[in-house]
Scaffold this motif. Sequence first.
Motif, PDB file in Angstrom:
ATOM      1  N   LEU A   2       3.729 -17.419  21.160  1.00 27.63           N
ATOM      2  CA  LEU A   2       2.603 -16.958  20.352  1.00 27.63           C
ATOM      3  C   LEU A   2       2.112 -15.618  20.894  1.00 27.63           C
ATOM      4  O   LEU A   2       1.745 -15.499  22.063  1.00 27.63           O
ATOM      5  CB  LEU A   2       1.471 -17.993  20.399  1.00 27.63           C
ATOM      6  CG  LEU A   2       0.165 -17.622  19.699  1.00 27.63           C
ATOM      7  CD1 LEU A   2       0.371 -17.399  18.208  1.00 27.63           C
ATOM      8  CD2 LEU A   2      -0.896 -18.711  19.934  1.00 27.63           C
ATOM      9  N   ASN A   3       2.116 -14.608  20.018  1.00 24.25           N
ATOM     10  CA  ASN A   3       1.647 -13.275  20.416  1.00 24.25           C
ATOM     11  C   ASN A   3       0.122 -13.273  20.471  1.00 24.25           C
ATOM     12  O   ASN A   3      -0.540 -13.427  19.448  1.00 24.25           O
ATOM     13  CB  ASN A   3       2.122 -12.223  19.415  1.00 24.25           C
ATOM     14  CG  ASN A   3       3.628 -12.118  19.348  1.00 24.25           C
ATOM     15  OD1 ASN A   3       4.326 -12.365  20.329  1.00 24.25           O
ATOM     16  ND2 ASN A   3       4.159 -11.760  18.188  1.00 24.25           N
ATOM     17  N   VAL A   4      -0.407 -13.108  21.673  1.00 21.51           N
ATOM     18  CA  VAL A   4      -1.864 -13.100  21.862  1.00 21.51           C
ATOM     19  C   VAL A   4      -2.351 -11.684  22.167  1.00 21.51           C
ATOM     20  O   VAL A   4      -3.198 -11.142  21.463  1.00 21.51           O
ATOM     21  CB  VAL A   4      -2.278 -14.087  22.977  1.00 21.51           C
ATOM     22  CG1 VAL A   4      -3.796 -14.033  23.194  1.00 21.51           C
ATOM     23  CG2 VAL A   4      -1.860 -15.510  22.614  1.00 21.51           C
ATOM     24  N   ASN A   5      -1.797 -11.088  23.227  1.00 24.21           N
ATOM     25  CA  ASN A   5      -2.102  -9.687  23.571  1.00 24.21           C
ATOM     26  C   ASN A   5      -0.787  -8.931  23.776  1.00 24.21           C
ATOM     27  O   ASN A   5      -0.647  -8.140  24.714  1.00 24.21           O
ATOM     28  CB  ASN A   5      -2.942  -9.618  24.856  1.00 24.21           C
ATOM     29  CG  ASN A   5      -4.242 -10.398  24.762  1.00 24.21           C
ATOM     30  OD1 ASN A   5      -5.047 -10.176  23.870  1.00 24.21           O
ATOM     31  ND2 ASN A   5      -4.447 -11.331  25.679  1.00 24.21           N
ATOM     32  N   ALA A   6       0.179  -9.196  22.933  1.00 24.06           N
ATOM     33  CA  ALA A   6       1.542  -8.691  23.133  1.00 24.06           C
ATOM     34  C   ALA A   6       1.647  -7.193  22.831  1.00 24.06           C
ATOM     35  O   ALA A   6       0.947  -6.667  21.965  1.00 24.06           O
ATOM     36  CB  ALA A   6       2.518  -9.460  22.250  1.00 24.06           C
ATOM     37  N   ASN A   7       2.554  -6.526  23.549  1.00 22.26           N
ATOM     38  CA  ASN A   7       2.894  -5.134  23.263  1.00 22.26           C
ATOM     39  C   ASN A   7       3.914  -5.139  22.117  1.00 22.26           C
ATOM     40  O   ASN A   7       5.099  -5.360  22.319  1.00 22.26           O
ATOM     41  CB  ASN A   7       3.491  -4.479  24.517  1.00 22.26           C
ATOM     42  CG  ASN A   7       3.838  -3.017  24.294  1.00 22.26           C
ATOM     43  OD1 ASN A   7       3.974  -2.544  23.166  1.00 22.26           O
ATOM     44  ND2 ASN A   7       4.007  -2.277  25.374  1.00 22.26           N
ATOM     45  N   LEU A   8       3.435  -4.887  20.909  1.00 27.01           N
ATOM     46  CA  LEU A   8       4.279  -5.043  19.717  1.00 27.01           C
ATOM     47  C   LEU A   8       5.371  -3.982  19.633  1.00 27.01           C
ATOM     48  O   LEU A   8       6.331  -4.147  18.874  1.00 27.01           O
ATOM     49  CB  LEU A   8       3.408  -5.022  18.457  1.00 27.01           C
ATOM     50  CG  LEU A   8       2.374  -6.157  18.358  1.00 27.01           C
ATOM     51  CD1 LEU A   8       1.533  -6.010  17.095  1.00 27.01           C
ATOM     52  CD2 LEU A   8       3.058  -7.521  18.367  1.00 27.01           C
ATOM     53  N   GLY A   9       5.237  -2.911  20.414  1.00 29.45           N
ATOM     54  CA  GLY A   9       6.268  -1.878  20.400  1.00 29.45           C
ATOM     55  C   GLY A   9       7.630  -2.406  20.801  1.00 29.45           C
ATOM     56  O   GLY A   9       8.665  -1.891  20.338  1.00 29.45           O
ATOM     57  N   TYR A  10       7.670  -3.451  21.624  1.00 24.72           N
ATOM     58  CA  TYR A  10       8.950  -4.010  22.060  1.00 24.72           C
ATOM     59  C   TYR A  10       9.709  -4.689  20.916  1.00 24.72           C
ATOM     60  O   TYR A  10      10.924  -4.854  20.987  1.00 24.72           O
ATOM     61  CB  TYR A  10       8.742  -4.981  23.226  1.00 24.72           C
ATOM     62  CG  TYR A  10       8.672  -4.267  24.563  1.00 24.72           C
ATOM     63  CD1 TYR A  10       9.784  -4.153  25.377  1.00 24.72           C
ATOM     64  CD2 TYR A  10       7.483  -3.681  24.995  1.00 24.72           C
ATOM     65  CE1 TYR A  10       9.732  -3.480  26.590  1.00 24.72           C
ATOM     66  CE2 TYR A  10       7.411  -3.007  26.203  1.00 24.72           C
ATOM     67  CZ  TYR A  10       8.543  -2.907  26.999  1.00 24.72           C
ATOM     68  OH  TYR A  10       8.492  -2.235  28.191  1.00 24.72           O
ATOM     69  N   PHE A  11       8.993  -5.083  19.874  1.00 24.48           N
ATOM     70  CA  PHE A  11       9.665  -5.683  18.713  1.00 24.48           C
ATOM     71  C   PHE A  11      10.426  -4.642  17.889  1.00 24.48           C
ATOM     72  O   PHE A  11      11.286  -4.990  17.088  1.00 24.48           O
ATOM     73  CB  PHE A  11       8.648  -6.410  17.815  1.00 24.48           C
ATOM     74  CG  PHE A  11       8.166  -7.715  18.384  1.00 24.48           C
ATOM     75  CD1 PHE A  11       8.909  -8.882  18.224  1.00 24.48           C
ATOM     76  CD2 PHE A  11       6.964  -7.776  19.080  1.00 24.48           C
ATOM     77  CE1 PHE A  11       8.459 -10.078  18.745  1.00 24.48           C
ATOM     78  CE2 PHE A  11       6.513  -8.979  19.607  1.00 24.48           C
ATOM     79  CZ  PHE A  11       7.268 -10.142  19.438  1.00 24.48           C
ATOM     80  N   ASP A  12      10.103  -3.362  18.097  1.00 20.29           N
ATOM     81  CA  ASP A  12      10.800  -2.298  17.368  1.00 20.29           C
ATOM     82  C   ASP A  12      12.258  -2.173  17.805  1.00 20.29           C
ATOM     83  O   ASP A  12      13.049  -1.502  17.131  1.00 20.29           O
ATOM     84  CB  ASP A  12      10.097  -0.947  17.570  1.00 20.29           C
ATOM     85  CG  ASP A  12       8.707  -0.918  16.959  1.00 20.29           C
ATOM     86  OD1 ASP A  12       8.432  -1.747  16.075  1.00 20.29           O
ATOM     87  OD2 ASP A  12       7.891  -0.077  17.391  1.00 20.29           O
TER      88      ASP A  12
END
Length: 234
Positions: free
Chosen positions: A176-186
């Motif tokens: 579960l993404n809570v405070n995730a660095n979403l740039g890594y999903f790119d």
Amino acid sequence: MNKQIELQDLGLKDYKQTWDYQEALFKAIVDTKIKNRREEAGLQTKNHFLFVEHPHVYTLGKSGDLSNLLLNEKQLIEKGATFYKINRGGDITYHGPGQVVGYPILDLENFFTDIHKYLRFLEEMIILTLAEYGLKAERSKGETGVWLDVGTPFARKICAMGVRASRWVTMHGFALNVNANLGYFDNIIPCGIRGKAVTSLNVELGKKEVSMEDVKEKLLKHFVNLFEAEFIRV
């Protein structure tokens, strides 16, 4: 039937070390079940639930397509990330700091023998938890995990799931993404699904940071209710 679950919070821990630990717990349960069948030993099987955060890592499920990883080996090193092919279902996903990752290692014969019900209960735990933050989370037909704004151009995934089960014993779980660095999903095509965004709880709430401990407590509360279980902290 043993409905007690040993709960451990491993903190920030390397993916491979955690995977090896999962495998050891999984094997111990399976070995007990085999002994019971062969010798009618009547031994009680244990259940476990691990919370963990991982350093940046990409994992590819057994049905996944390696082309969904958009980085080569050199780029992985530059990103400070690792990569593993693993034995869960599903395609590629990312784990990293700011994610609440949960690995239930359960003997489902202590609860119910229905893997689809198990997955739906995990999804429901996430949905009920996010509802406490004022978010309407949903399932998306044909796509695992938990999503927001399903059926709209703004659909985005907030929780990934992938499990393995053998002899009704489970491992792997949810992220579960809570405070995730979403740039890594790119750097991946998440779960092999093109054109779908990924989000995090802090982004949805417009906050810099959400308490990970509060999220964990809410998850555990809903898990206990759904599975009619009891947690023992170890």
